[in-house]
Design a protein around this motif. Structure first.
Motif, PDB file in Angstrom:
ATOM      1  N   SER A  93      55.705 -22.006 -25.911  1.00 22.17           N
ATOM      2  CA  SER A  93      56.720 -23.015 -25.629  1.00 22.17           C
ATOM      3  C   SER A  93      57.815 -22.472 -24.717  1.00 22.17           C
ATOM      4  O   SER A  93      58.312 -23.178 -23.830  1.00 22.17           O
ATOM      5  N   PHE A 136      55.034 -30.477 -28.680  1.00 20.54           N
ATOM      6  CA  PHE A 136      56.402 -29.947 -28.690  1.00 20.54           C
ATOM      7  C   PHE A 136      57.199 -30.522 -29.853  1.00 20.54           C
ATOM      8  O   PHE A 136      57.945 -29.790 -30.528  1.00 20.54           O
ATOM      9  N   ASP A 161      63.139 -28.612 -29.045  1.00 19.76           N
ATOM     10  CA  ASP A 161      61.753 -28.897 -28.696  1.00 19.76           C
ATOM     11  C   ASP A 161      61.355 -30.317 -29.069  1.00 19.76           C
ATOM     12  O   ASP A 161      60.496 -30.933 -28.422  1.00 19.76           O
TER      13      ASP A 161
END
Length: 951
Positions: A539, A591, A603
């Motif tokens: 991420s 996410f 996120d």
């Protein structure tokens, strides 16, 4: 003589036959021994009846019925070898099947790419190649060859009365063969033990809805179910038992292995939507599937795992698992898994992704691919993990845990873009450069003294006891390490595949590996920390390198994920492709869910903006459907982005800066060409005038001589007085038959267009007879078409009649003129039907994909915001409007035009994923709650663990 030769042939062939009979007789005892050790029995004659319904009063009755029924005898929680028992039970009533014990595969020229396992592991481990204790493994994991009987003869599902259908399938069947690189039982990686960790809740705490909202939601849900019912009925009627329905022509196709992909892929959808009668009917077909034979020469491992294995396990889970009574689902899952386990039999246990399943190929040593897709390599974890949890068989988890360990080690070691992996991977485990050096050293050892130190240095090892030895069979000199032949490759971990540039992105060939990191962490109850670390690093890398905000007309704050191409130094040479692909739309849900379970609120917000981006792509087209692939223009500043028409048009026209110069150059060349032509024409006209005058002078002199001669003959006395006076003629006087005037006029009439006749003021003989003739003819209504004539003798019509260059102000009629920047942009938008904001659309199709609605569903379940239901409904209506056929739904070829064309393909993920996500978007939140279930990349829900092993 000829008879004797014929006898020689007879004797030769007879000798061959006798030799073959001898070999068969010699091996018969071995055949009997193997078959006797594996007594095959048929399945039980009947199954216990499944529950008739899972809702209402019927649910209570069915539960009581289930409790009163004896448990399925083929499974037991105490059974340490459940898969082998199932394979053992497949043919218990059949006659013993004689299968020879496979001999060791000889290392022939046809198997030069493979190395048989060495007798000892000491030297191999020192050489850096993964190896196992073969003696220990042979005791625990290597099984004799068995032949799984044809499964197309079966009792079918419970509560469904249909006659048995005997299969007519013939041909080669898969057989289990001894492994070349088995994992010793002591080295099998077990499932993480212990109580699952406390994981933050994912779903929003939904409040009770109003009656009006419930009515709207349920009405929409029923419309989604109606699409499923129509598509399923079409498949059942026209494609039952095959992979996919062709919904336009009402036929079928088998792009996978011919194992009824749509049927298996849709089992859990049928159950979730309450279509239990169809579910039970489908189980009849499930039992007929024979995974040991395929229409394809090779099994696509990734697609087979996520669709078939995932579909069977999810259907088993959602229908109640062991207590549900549909044990055939687990039986078939294990049968398929046992076949797929052969793909992991490689030196480094990385899987072969396209598996040649026929015994003659499956029995050979093999290596993983040198150019494997990241998604195919890393997207097997959830399915084999769930099977290990259900069966308590650690070998299934071991197979995929080793892949995870390889990715984890690679991420720690570092890639060109730290945290994520290139699209293509070398999974062979061999360092090709070092391998070439070793082969060169071995070649040199055959002809000259062997330098032990140099070879050890090339191999990167210093403790090998290396010597050379001649192979008595091949006659070649081989390098020997201890008691084992030196492996043919130097070990290494995963590395970029192929040559040249590396591509990094979240789209096709990469997507689901990243999707599985947080989902696998959930499936294992948070007990394996590697998956959390993998996801968090991914991420961060995506946020740093790939996420971008596009410039769109309504200035909506949305995000997409780009693709980066680099030759290994991204800080210097990275090239970013600002792509918008449907496959990448899963990332919004990933996410958001990762942000919840790993407590990263930012996120979740990023996930919402990514999902909004795909919704915008849907809303922008003429059909209301997002294209497969396109590109957009990134904002110069992601935090302060406003629509800029000039920048957008410049993106549409990469050559915009040179358009003006091109037009100026064109007009310059055109003016030069026009001037040259005019000069040529003037020169030609002047020449023709001179020639004409000279000809007319000569004609007058001739006529004068003839007249004088004529007069002197008829009137000698008056000849002198009339000498030098030209003969006069009237306007209505016709030229004589042989008159040059008449002949010349005819020639002029056929050649000269009216617009090109010279001005009379330029003609020195205007008052002469030719002038008179011209005037008379021009006023004669019966004259020939004046546009077909030209007054200049000797000039061909084809030269003067060419299309003249247009004037500078006649822009629209000049096809040769380069387009201006404005014209180029307008033409592109019109001809390509480009939605505003799109720079190009390189793939205009929609093939019923689920990724966009997948993220919409995740966002609704995570945030509780009903706007996602409204956005999803617009998507659903647009999709149905353009894809619906009489018996199902079809992919379309162009989403940019309202009158698109259906292309006659209905992928199995339409019923397995797309319709399931739409249905769940309008279901009650407790149906497949994200706090109780985790879905694989094919939308197959697996139960999250509440106890060790997830049971």
């Amino acid at each position: 003589m000829f008879r004797l030769r014929r006898y020689r042939y007879y004797v030769f062939f007879a000798a061959i036959v006798v030799f073959l009979l001898y070999r068969v007789a010699q091996n018969s005892e071995q055949w009997e021994t193997v078959s006797a050790s594996f007594p095959h029995k048929a399945p039980p004659s009947s199954y216990k009846s499944p529950p008739a319904s899972k809702s209402g009063t019927d649910g209570a009755n069915s539960q009581a019925q289930a409790q009163s029924q004896p448990p399925f005898q083929g499974f037991s929680s105490e059974d340490d070898d459940l898969p082998q028992r199932i394979l053992h039970n497949f043919g218990q009533d059949n006659s013993p099947i004689k299968v020879p014990d496979l001999k060791k595969v000889q290392h022939t020229d046809s198997l030069d790419d493979f190395e048989l396992p060495p007798k000892s592991d000491a030297g191999v481990k020192e050489a850096g190649v993964l190896a196992y204790d073969h003696d220990e493994a042979a005791k625990s994991t290597t099984a004799p060859v068995i032949n799984v009987p044809d499964k197309n003869v079966g009792q079918g599902a419970k509560d469904v009365d249909e006659p048995l259908v005997k299969s007519t399938t013939t041909g080669t069947h898969w057989e289990k063969v001894p492994e070349h690189f088995p994992v010793p039982k002591s080295e099998i990686i077990p499932l993480p033990a212990g109580k699952p960790k406390k994981i933050p809740t994912i779903q929003y705490a939904f409040e009770k809805e109003s009656p009006e909202a419930r009515e709207t939601r349920e009405a929409r849900q029923q419309q989604v179910k109606a699409e499923m019912e129509r598509g399923w009925a079409g498949y059942w009627q026209y494609a039952r038992g095959h992979d996919e329905l062709s919904p336009v022509t009402k036929k079928f196709r088998d792009p996978f292995c011919g194992w009824a992909a749509t049927l298996v892929d849709s089992l859990d959808t049928l159950w979730i939507m309450g279509m239990e009668d169809e579910f039970k009917e489908a189980l009849l077909e499930v039992e007929k599937i024979d995974f040991t034979v395929s229409k394809r020469a090779e099994i696509p491992v990734f697609e087979t795992t996520i669709r078939y294995l995932g579909g069977l396990l999810a259907a088993y889970d959602v229908s109640g698992g062991k207590s549900g009574g549909y044990d055939i689902l687990l039986e078939k899952a294990i049968e398929l898994a046992e076949i797929l386990m052969g793909v992991f039999d490689t030196p480094n246990r990385m899987p072969v992704l396209y598996y040649n399943w026929k015994p003659q190929y499956a029995s050979r040593p093999k290596r993983a691919a040198s150019n494997a897709g990241v998604a195919e390599l890393g997207s097997l974890a959830m399915e084999f993990t769930r099977l290990a949890q259900i069966t308590k068989e650690n070998k299934y988890y071991d197979a995929v845990a080793r892949i995870t360990d390889a990715f984890y080690e690679w991420q720690e070691r570092g890639t060109s873009i730290s945290g994520i992996f290139p699209e293509h991977v070398d999974a062979t485990g061999c360092n090709r450069t070092a391998q070439d050096e070793l082969e060169a050293a071995q070649s040199a050892a055959e002809t000259e003294a062997y330098d032990e130190t140099s070879v050890v240095k090339r191999a990167g090892k210093s403790t090998l006891n290396v010597k050379k030895q001649k192979n008595p069979k091949t006659g070649k000199v081989e390098l020997i390490a201890g008691e084992s032949t030196l492996p043919e490759c130097v070990s290494q971990g995963l590395t970029p595949g192929g040559w040249g540039a590396e591509q990094y992105g979240m789209g096709g060939s990469q997507d689901s590996t990243y999707e599985y990191f947080p989902k696998q962490w959930l499936l294992l109850g948070g007990l394996e920390p590697k998956y959390k670390e993998l996801h968090l690093k991914v991420s961060e890398a995506v946020k740093k390198w790939l996420l971008f905000r596009p410039m769109v007309p309504d200035e909506r704050d949305i995000l997409f994920s780009a693709k980066v191409v680099t030759h290994g130094e991204p800080e210097i040479d990275a090239k970013t492709q600002y792509e918008v692909t449907h496959l990448t739309c899963f990332i919004g849900g990933m996410f958001a869910m990762g942000g919840k379970i790993f407590e990263v609120p930012a996120d979740v917000e990023i996930g919402e903006k990514l999902t909004e981006g795909c919704v915008w792509a849907y809303e922008s087209t003429a059909t209301g459907i997002m294209p497969e692939g396109a590109h957009v223009l990134p904002c110069p500043d992601a935090k302060n982005c406003h629509w800029n028409q000039t920048l957008y048009e410049q993106a549409l026209d990469p050559s915009w800066e040179g358009r003006g110069e091109q037009i100026q150059e064109y007009y310059k060349r055109k003016a030069e060409a026009k001037a040259a032509l005019e000069k040529e024409r003037e020169e030609k006209k002047e020449k023709e005038k001179k020639e004409k005058k000279e000809k007319e002078r000569k004609e007058r002199e001739r006529e004068e001589r003839e007249r004088e001669e004529s007069e002197s003959t008829q009137d000698p006395a008056g000849a002198a007085s009339k000498a030098g006076q030209p003969k006069k003629s009237s306007l209505d006087e016709k030229p004589s038959r042989g008159s040059q005037v008449g002949h010349g006029n005819a020639r002029v009439q056929k050649r000269a267009p009216v617009s090109d006749i010279e001005d009379p003021e330029d003609d020195p003989i205007e008052s002469g007879p030719i002038t008179g003739i011209k005037k008379a003819k021009s006023s004669d209504a019966g004259a020939e078409d004046s546009e077909d004539s030209y007054p200049v003798p000797g000039l061909e019509k084809s030269t003067i009649g060419q299309v003249p260059l247009q004037d500078d102000n006649d822009i629209e009629k000049d096809p040769m003129r380069p387009l201006s920047h404005e014209e180029y942009v307008a033409n592109r938008v019109e001809n390509e039907n480009l939605p505003k904001g799109f720079v190009d659309v390189n793939s205009k199709a929609y093939i019923l994909r689920p990724e966009a609605i997948e993220s919409v569903w995740y966002m609704y379940r995570i945030t509780g915001n009903k706007k996602w239901q409204e956005k999803g409904w617009k998507m659903f209506e647009a999709i149905v409007q353009h894809t619906a056929t009489e018996i199902g739904s079809s992919a379309i070829d162009n989403v940019l035009i309202a009158k698109t064309t259906q292309v006659n393909e209905m992928e199995s993920f339409w019923t397995a994923e797309t319709l399931k996500y739409f249905y769940l978007l309008y279901s009650e939140p407790n149906l497949i709650s994200l706090d109780n279930w985790v879905l694989n990349t094919e939308a197959h829900p697996f139960k999250r663990p509440k106890a060790p092993f997830g049971v």
